[in-house]
Design an enzyme around this catalytic site. Structure first.
Site, PDB file in Angstrom:
ATOM      1  N   TYR A 296       0.856  -1.280   0.090  1.00  0.00           N
ATOM      2  CA  TYR A 296       0.025  -0.007   0.046  1.00  0.00           C
ATOM      3  C   TYR A 296       0.911   1.405  -0.013  1.00  0.00           C
ATOM      4  O   TYR A 296       1.760   1.474   0.592  1.00  0.00           O
ATOM      5  CB  TYR A 296      -0.866   0.030   1.272  1.00  0.00           C
ATOM      6  CG  TYR A 296      -2.039  -1.081   1.199  1.00  0.00           C
ATOM      7  CD1 TYR A 296      -2.071  -1.642   0.216  1.00  0.00           C
ATOM      8  CD2 TYR A 296      -2.814  -1.372   2.267  1.00  0.00           C
ATOM      9  CE1 TYR A 296      -3.422  -2.634   0.028  1.00  0.00           C
ATOM     10  CE2 TYR A 296      -3.699  -2.324   2.527  1.00  0.00           C
ATOM     11  CZ  TYR A 296      -4.225  -3.179   1.185  1.00  0.00           C
ATOM     12  OH  TYR A 296      -5.186  -4.034   1.172  1.00  0.00           O
TER      13      TYR A 296
ATOM     14  N   LEU B 182     -17.861  -1.024   1.341  1.00  0.00           N
ATOM     15  CA  LEU B 182     -18.502   0.111   0.839  1.00  0.00           C
ATOM     16  C   LEU B 182     -18.527   0.431  -0.552  1.00  0.00           C
ATOM     17  O   LEU B 182     -19.054   1.323  -0.976  1.00  0.00           O
ATOM     18  CB  LEU B 182     -17.820   1.365   1.438  1.00  0.00           C
ATOM     19  CG  LEU B 182     -17.832   1.460   3.387  1.00  0.00           C
ATOM     20  CD1 LEU B 182     -17.191   2.610   3.440  1.00  0.00           C
ATOM     21  CD2 LEU B 182     -19.230   1.222   3.656  1.00  0.00           C
TER      22      LEU B 182
END
Length: 302
Positions: A41, A212
């Protein structure tokens, strides 16, 4: 994934540390105490700025569960992107993550993607060594099927504790697979049959990444089905006295498999909007859960 500034090789800035601290504080304020990372990341900068936050906040490390992932290598020059679960590399990745995170151990390490060339005996030897050294307490996998998990588990003397999969009201293959059996749509569904059941039966916690749906039902709808679902999510949120984000997480949490959402946003406001998913049990009835599913599908169930 959103922490640490840019995805390039530029160093992170003081403002990136401040942003990470704000995201962590929003999570803690919402009752969230587990944090998921990966060595790739922001090219390691997500872990590094989180480590800076831990250094700024004495006692925080003891209050949280820290998880990271390894096994993906980005392309570099002429070398293509690849998966790499060779044992010595897994050990090296853990050591590097610990340095960036400024901690002496990980609570959980996940193997990020299946590596077709990985020798499970070699992987198991590396994981066992990491556990015996006290560097990693528990292990799991990500994006793996039941058969892949069982194959690796057969070489380990301790249980794998988690499987992190993409699961949301938009990425529904995991739930669609269970109802498309004996239909023409089964072949087009890529989710490996039996994976949810295997995880539940063996005490492997299901973690949902992307829960989400990148905002598709809470502000970024593009298709008619997404717009209809967004309206329904908003209506349910108003009726239940909560937020659209919480409704989306409740839809996952309502499933009897005990799915744990791993929210990916670094936006403090959006993190706090998920707080009711921690504080309140899912308040979706049977019919409401199905109404969300069918609306998001844009078609009736078979």
């Amino acid at each position: 994934m959103g922490l640490g500034g840019t995805w390039d090789s530029a160093p992170y800035r003081p403002a990136d540390i401040d942003a990470a601290e704000a995201a962590v504080q929003a999570a803690l304020d919402s009752g969230i105490t587990a944090f998921d990372h990966a060595d790739i990341y922001r090219n390691g900068k997500a872990e590094a700025v989180f480590g800076e936050v831990l250094a700024r906040t004495p006692g925080l490390r003891e209050r949280i569960t820290l998880q990271t992932k390894c096994g993906i290598r980005h392309g570099d020059g002429e070398r293509p992107g690849m998966y790499d679960l060779r044992g010595d590399r897994v050990v090296r990745c853990v050591e590097e993550s610990l340095t960036r995170l400024r901690t002496d151990h990980l609570d959980v390490l996940l193997l990020h993607r299946p590596d077709p060339l990985a020798d499970p005996r070699d992987v198991a030897k590396a994981l066992t060594s990491l556990q015996e050294q006290g560097l990693v307490r528990s292990f799991g996998v990500s994006n793996m099927s039941a058969h892949q998990i069982a194959h690796l588990q057969s070489h380990l003397d301790f249980p794998l504790v988690a499987n992190q999969l993409e699961m949301s009201l938009k990425s529904r293959d995991w739930v669609e697979a269970g109802v498309l059996v004996n239909t023409s749509g089964a072949a087009a569904n890529g989710f490996p049959a039996g994976t949810l059941e295997h995880c539940v039966d063996h005490g492997i916690r299901l973690q949902a990444w992307g829960p989400l749906a990148q905002g598709s039902f809470s502000g970024r709808a593009e298709t008619e089905a997404e717009r209809a679902t967004s309206r329904l999510v908003a209506e349910l949120a108003e009726r239940k006295g909560t937020t659209p984000e919480t409704v989306l997480l409740w839809w996952l949490q309502r499933h009897p498999a005990g799915i744990v959402p791993v929210i990916g946003t670094a936006n403090p406001e959006r993190i706090r909007a998920c707080g009711d998913a921690v504080r309140r049990a899912p308040e979706l009835g049977h019919e409401e859960w199905y109404e969300l599913w069918v609306t998001a599908r844009g078609a009736a169930l078979p």
